[in-house]
Design a protein around this motif. Structure first.
Motif, mmCIF file in Angstrom:
data_model
loop_
_atom_site.group_PDB
_atom_site.id
_atom_site.type_symbol
_atom_site.label_atom_id
_atom_site.label_comp_id
_atom_site.label_asym_id
_atom_site.label_seq_id
_atom_site.Cartn_x
_atom_site.Cartn_y
_atom_site.Cartn_z
ATOM 1 N N THR A 277 34.923 35.394 11.044
ATOM 2 C CA THR A 277 36.263 35.348 11.646
ATOM 3 C C THR A 277 36.546 36.610 12.444
ATOM 4 N N HIS A 278 36.239 37.755 11.876
ATOM 5 C CA HIS A 278 36.460 39.024 12.572
ATOM 6 C C HIS A 278 35.584 39.116 13.825
ATOM 7 N N GLU A 279 34.345 38.603 13.698
ATOM 8 C CA GLU A 279 33.467 38.631 14.872
ATOM 9 C C GLU A 279 34.067 37.827 16.032
ATOM 10 N N GLN A 280 34.622 36.641 15.714
ATOM 11 C CA GLN A 280 35.230 35.813 16.752
ATOM 12 C C GLN A 280 36.434 36.502 17.388
ATOM 13 N N GLN A 281 37.259 37.147 16.536
ATOM 14 C CA GLN A 281 38.423 37.858 17.068
ATOM 15 C C GLN A 281 38.000 38.998 17.981
ATOM 16 N N VAL A 282 36.948 39.729 17.582
ATOM 17 C CA VAL A 282 36.487 40.845 18.410
ATOM 18 C C VAL A 282 35.924 40.328 19.745
ATOM 19 N N ARG A 283 35.191 39.190 19.708
ATOM 20 C CA ARG A 283 34.643 38.615 20.938
ATOM 21 C C ARG A 283 35.773 38.225 21.893
ATOM 22 N N GLU A 284 36.795 37.561 21.373
ATOM 23 C CA GLU A 284 37.919 37.158 22.220
ATOM 24 C C GLU A 284 38.624 38.382 22.803
ATOM 25 N N ALA A 285 38.780 39.430 21.993
ATOM 26 C CA ALA A 285 39.434 40.648 22.488
ATOM 27 C C ALA A 285 38.604 41.296 23.590
ATOM 28 N N ILE A 286 37.280 41.296 23.415
ATOM 29 C CA ILE A 286 36.408 41.891 24.438
ATOM 30 C C ILE A 286 36.531 41.126 25.763
ATOM 31 N N ILE A 287 36.547 39.785 25.642
ATOM 32 C CA ILE A 287 36.650 38.969 26.865
ATOM 33 C C ILE A 287 37.972 39.239 27.596
ATOM 34 N N GLN A 288 39.064 39.274 26.833
ATOM 35 C CA GLN A 288 40.369 39.516 27.459
ATOM 36 C C GLN A 288 40.430 40.895 28.099
ATOM 37 N N VAL A 289 39.900 41.910 27.403
ATOM 38 C CA VAL A 289 39.912 43.266 27.954
ATOM 39 C C VAL A 289 39.065 43.325 29.223
ATOM 40 N N ARG A 290 37.899 42.672 29.184
ATOM 41 C CA ARG A 290 37.026 42.695 30.362
ATOM 42 C C ARG A 290 37.698 41.998 31.555
ATOM 43 N N ARG A 291 38.328 40.841 31.328
ATOM 44 C CA ARG A 291 39.007 40.131 32.410
ATOM 45 C C ARG A 291 40.140 40.958 32.994
ATOM 46 N N LEU A 292 40.934 41.591 32.127
ATOM 47 C CA LEU A 292 42.035 42.418 32.609
ATOM 48 C C LEU A 292 41.517 43.610 33.391
ATOM 49 N N PHE A 293 40.450 44.213 32.851
ATOM 50 C CA PHE A 293 39.898 45.386 33.534
ATOM 51 C C PHE A 293 39.396 45.019 34.934
ATOM 52 N N GLU A 294 38.659 43.921 35.035
ATOM 53 C CA GLU A 294 38.130 43.515 36.351
ATOM 54 C C GLU A 294 39.256 43.128 37.317
ATOM 55 N N PHE A 295 40.291 42.441 36.807
ATOM 56 C CA PHE A 295 41.401 42.041 37.668
ATOM 57 C C PHE A 295 42.135 43.255 38.219
ATOM 58 N N VAL A 296 42.442 44.198 37.307
ATOM 59 C CA VAL A 296 43.189 45.381 37.756
ATOM 60 C C VAL A 296 42.347 46.204 38.711
ATOM 61 N N LYS A 297 41.047 46.344 38.405
ATOM 62 C CA LYS A 297 40.187 47.145 39.275
ATOM 63 C C LYS A 297 40.064 46.525 40.672
ATOM 64 N N SER A 298 39.875 45.212 40.712
ATOM 65 C CA SER A 298 39.772 44.557 42.018
ATOM 66 C C SER A 298 41.085 44.619 42.785
ATOM 67 N N SER A 299 42.192 44.531 42.059
ATOM 68 C CA SER A 299 43.500 44.618 42.712
ATOM 69 C C SER A 299 43.699 45.986 43.330
ATOM 70 N N LEU A 300 43.276 47.010 42.643
ATOM 71 C CA LEU A 300 43.411 48.367 43.161
ATOM 72 C C LEU A 300 42.550 48.562 44.404
ATOM 73 N N ASP A 301 41.405 47.838 44.422
ATOM 74 C CA ASP A 301 40.483 48.039 45.535
ATOM 75 C C ASP A 301 40.923 47.293 46.812
ATOM 76 N N VAL A 302 41.494 46.088 46.673
ATOM 77 C CA VAL A 302 41.736 45.232 47.852
ATOM 78 C C VAL A 302 43.213 45.026 48.194
ATOM 79 N N SER A 303 44.101 45.351 47.243
ATOM 80 C CA SER A 303 45.520 45.063 47.486
ATOM 81 C C SER A 303 46.122 46.077 48.432
ATOM 82 N N SER A 304 47.090 45.573 49.189
ATOM 83 C CA SER A 304 47.870 46.472 50.049
ATOM 84 C C SER A 304 48.904 47.174 49.211
ATOM 85 N N PRO A 305 49.519 48.212 49.771
ATOM 86 C CA PRO A 305 50.542 48.930 48.991
ATOM 87 C C PRO A 305 51.666 48.012 48.542
ATOM 88 N N ILE A 306 52.050 47.074 49.374
ATOM 89 C CA ILE A 306 53.155 46.172 48.998
ATOM 90 C C ILE A 306 52.703 45.268 47.857
#
Length: 668
Positions: A277-306
């Motif tokens: 159970t703990h392993e599954q929770q940790v896997r889900e947390a890793i996936i969510q953190v990775r998705r958020l990290f990639e989204f924010v990083k890509s947004s910082l790279d390509v988004s305009s100031p607005i």
């Protein structure tokens, strides 16, 4: 002259051989007793020739080379008797027709024997004996027709040509008439015949003592053989018992191992589920953190100031939500909190190790307790079936359980000065005096069941309970501070009657003053009325039958009686506390005997087993003592069990003993 040695390999105790040189006395002809070549009899009944005896006395050696017995001071070779051995040799010579003459120098063969002179004579000396006027009255017998023993003459040690006629007991020598008148006049000499009669009487008395000693030794030998046979039988029984106990322990260990393995498998399965159970929770947390990290990083790279300003709030809200839902510290703590079943530290392994050590300790206890003690513990009816020898050797038997502790407590299963014990059905009752309650325990599991008090399920108010017993009417509790008895239901503790005063049945009966001990048996209830120094006997239904006893120190008198018991035959046993004794009465209260005088100090409780033995709480000596019905001490627990002021004792129908001591109850 010196006697030649025969070397090794010959018997020094042979009566026909000299113990010093080995000379064969049967091959020589003994002469007069004073001659050194004669055979000498020592006090140890060994033999020496005259030469060997002279040599050993001259060198201050012990006369006997066999046993080394010392010789008295100033004893000479002539003082050692020789006539006995000479007689033996003469008998041997007579059988061979070679008996020598005692008179002639050439020692021709003897043909006759003079009973008067006690001498053997050849043909020439016999004729001279008959012709001489001095010997005409002597009786001469033909040796060929002589029946019975042949005796030789004994000569005086001073006048060697004179036959000895008297015995001097002071000097212990034979003497002739001349020496008797000259040297032994004041010594109370006796004729040889009279002295021989006295000596024969003493020897016969000594032989009778030896015969009695022999009979005693034979009896001892038979007793030793019986004890040896009993020991061998006991050893065989002990071997069988140890084998049975070993098999039981091994069987118990195998069963316990199976249970522990099942428990370990269940624990491993549960832990594996938690970790998954703990392993599954940790896997889900890793996936969510990775998705958020990639989204924010890509947004910082390509988004305009607005676009960045518009996405700021959205990105921060998602990060905060992710931090709340994926608490890394909580996940880590959850994983670390799982008890892993490793070989060294898992809970199941530790439990298995503990149980294994307990089994090993139990196995070691077999050797220390001994087989007989274990047999007491496994006996069908316990102490009821035990023999007096079992009680002497093994006392109360192995302890089964101790309830309570060394410190007073009010929690269930703890006590403050327990006083009395009784049993009914599947329960046993303990009066917890300091806590004003009676605690009830299961006899099978020894677990706490309920309590009789104002805090218990029945709400019965109990004050200073002392003795407790069970009757057909219920459980009777002696309340010391209330001067009364209470009867409660044994199954739930509900109050049935109070004080057993029964106004309709006991009008005019004097009340109690400090009731302490109580016991019910054979339809009767006996209660010690301590401060009134008496014992009261009722029917179980409440009718007073009679009282007995009053204050005093004589037989049948009491000074603060406390414990009481009723034996199988109806006799009553009372602990006379301040008189430091136990008194026994018949079923009518008539005094029979006293037990334990000089042994007991403030006895508080007593119980009687099926064989009439008394088990007494010796409060002043911090021990439990066991007496026979007649008062012989069989056992004293001092030094074996740590009793502290034992105050209550009971014995159930299975022979299990309950002892109240300090703040605990010991069960044997």
């Amino acid at each position: 002259a010196e006697c030649p040695s025969m070397g090794e390999g010959w018997d020094r105790s042979d009566i026909g051989l000299c113990a010093g040189c080995g000379q064969d006395f049967r091959s020589v002809v003994p002469q007069a007793p004073s001659l050194p070549a004669d055979v000498k009899l020592l006090g140890c009944l060994h033999c020496l020739c005259g030469l060997c005896l002279e040599q050993r006395l001259a060198t201050e050696l012990p006369p006997c080379p066999v046993c080394g017995d010392p010789v008295e001071d100033e004893l000479q070779p002539a003082d050692f008797p020789s006539c006995f051995l000479a007689q033996v040799v003469d008998a041997q010579k007579a059988l061979a027709s070679e008996l020598p003459c005692d008179e002639c120098v050439d020692a021709d063969a003897a043909v006759s024997h003079c009973r008067t002179c006690v001498s053997n004579l050849c043909e020439y000396c016999s004729a001279h004996h008959k012709r001489s006027r001095a010997f005409q009255q002597h009786e001469l017998l033909d040796l060929s027709r002589l029946e019975g023993p042949i005796h030789r003459a004994v000569f005086c040690r001073v006048h060697v040509d004179q036959r000895a006629s008297s015995w001097c007991g002071v000097c212990r020598v034979f003497c002739c008439r001349l020496c008797e008148d000259r040297d032994h006049a004041d010594h109370g000499t006796k004729a040889v015949q009279a002295a021989a009669v006295d000596a024969a009487g003493k020897v016969a008395a000594a032989l009778r003592r030896v015969s009695r000693l022999q009979e005693g030794l034979a009896h001892c030998h038979r007793s030793v053989l019986r004890r040896k046979s009993a020991l061998e039988s006991h050893k065989a029984n002990a071997d069988r018992t140890v084998t049975q106990m070993s098999e039981r322990l091994l069987s118990a260990a195998r069963v316990r191992r199976g249970l522990l393995q099942q428990d370990l498998e269940a624990r491993v399965s549960s832990i594996d589920t938690k970790l998954s159970t703990h392993e599954q929770q940790v896997r889900e947390a890793i996936i969510q953190v990775r998705r958020l990290f990639e989204f924010v990083k890509s947004s910082l790279d390509v988004s305009s100031p607005i676009e960045l300003l518009l996405m700021k709030r959205y990105a921060l809200d998602r990060i905060r939500l992710l931090i709340r839902t994926c608490d890394v510290s909580a996940l880590a703590a959850g994983a670390e909190g799982v008890v892993l079943p490793d070989a060294a530290g898992s809970e199941a392994t530790v439990k298995l190790k503990v149980d294994t050590e307990c089994l090993a300790a139990a196995a070691n206890s077999i050797a220390s307790l001994g087989v007989s003690r274990l047999s007491v513990g496994w006996r069908g009816n316990g102490l009821h079936d035990a023999l007096d020898e079992d009680i002497r050797e093994h006392g109360l038997g192995p302890p089964r359980r101790c309830i309570g502790g060394k410190v007073a407590g009010a929690a269930p299963g703890m006590f403050d000065s327990p006083y009395g014990v009784a049993h009914w059905g599947g329960y046993f009752f303990v009066s917890d005096s300091g806590n004003n309650r009676v605690q009830v325990f299961d006899r099978g599991t020894l677990g706490y069941a309920y309590e009789i008090s104002n805090k218990g399920p029945s709400g019965v108010d109990i004050q200073s309970p002392a003795g407790v017993t069970t009757t057909s009417q219920g459980v009777v509790i002696a309340e010391y501070s209330r001067d009364s008895l209470s009867v409660v239901h044994p199954a739930c503790g509900a109050l049935l009657r109070h004080s057993l005063q029964y106004p309709e049945r006991m009008a005019g009966v004097a009340p109690f003053c400090g009731p302490v001990g109580c016991i019910a048996r054979h339809g009767r209830l006996a209660v010690t009325d301590s401060c009134n120094h008496r014992v009261r006997v009722f029917q179980e239904t409440g009718e007073l039958l009679f009282d007995f006893g009053h204050k005093g120190e004589g037989p049948g008198e009491f000074n603060s009686p406390e414990g009481v018991a009723i034996a199988e035959d109806g006799s009553m046993v009372v602990c006379d506390r301040q008189n430091n004794r136990i008194q026994v009465f018949d079923c009518a209260g008539v005094y029979l005997r006293t037990v334990g005088v000089g042994v007991l100090d403030s006895p508080l409780a007593v119980v009687v087993d099926a064989q009439g033995r008394l088990y007494v709480c010796d409060c002043g000596n911090d021990s439990v003592k066991v007496f026979t019905s007649q008062g012989e001490v069989l056992y004293d627990s001092s030094g074996e069990y740590d009793f502290v002021q034992p105050a209550g004792i009971a014995l159930d129908e299975n022979g299990i003993l309950y002892v109240c001591s300090d703040h605990s109850v010991h069960i044997f």
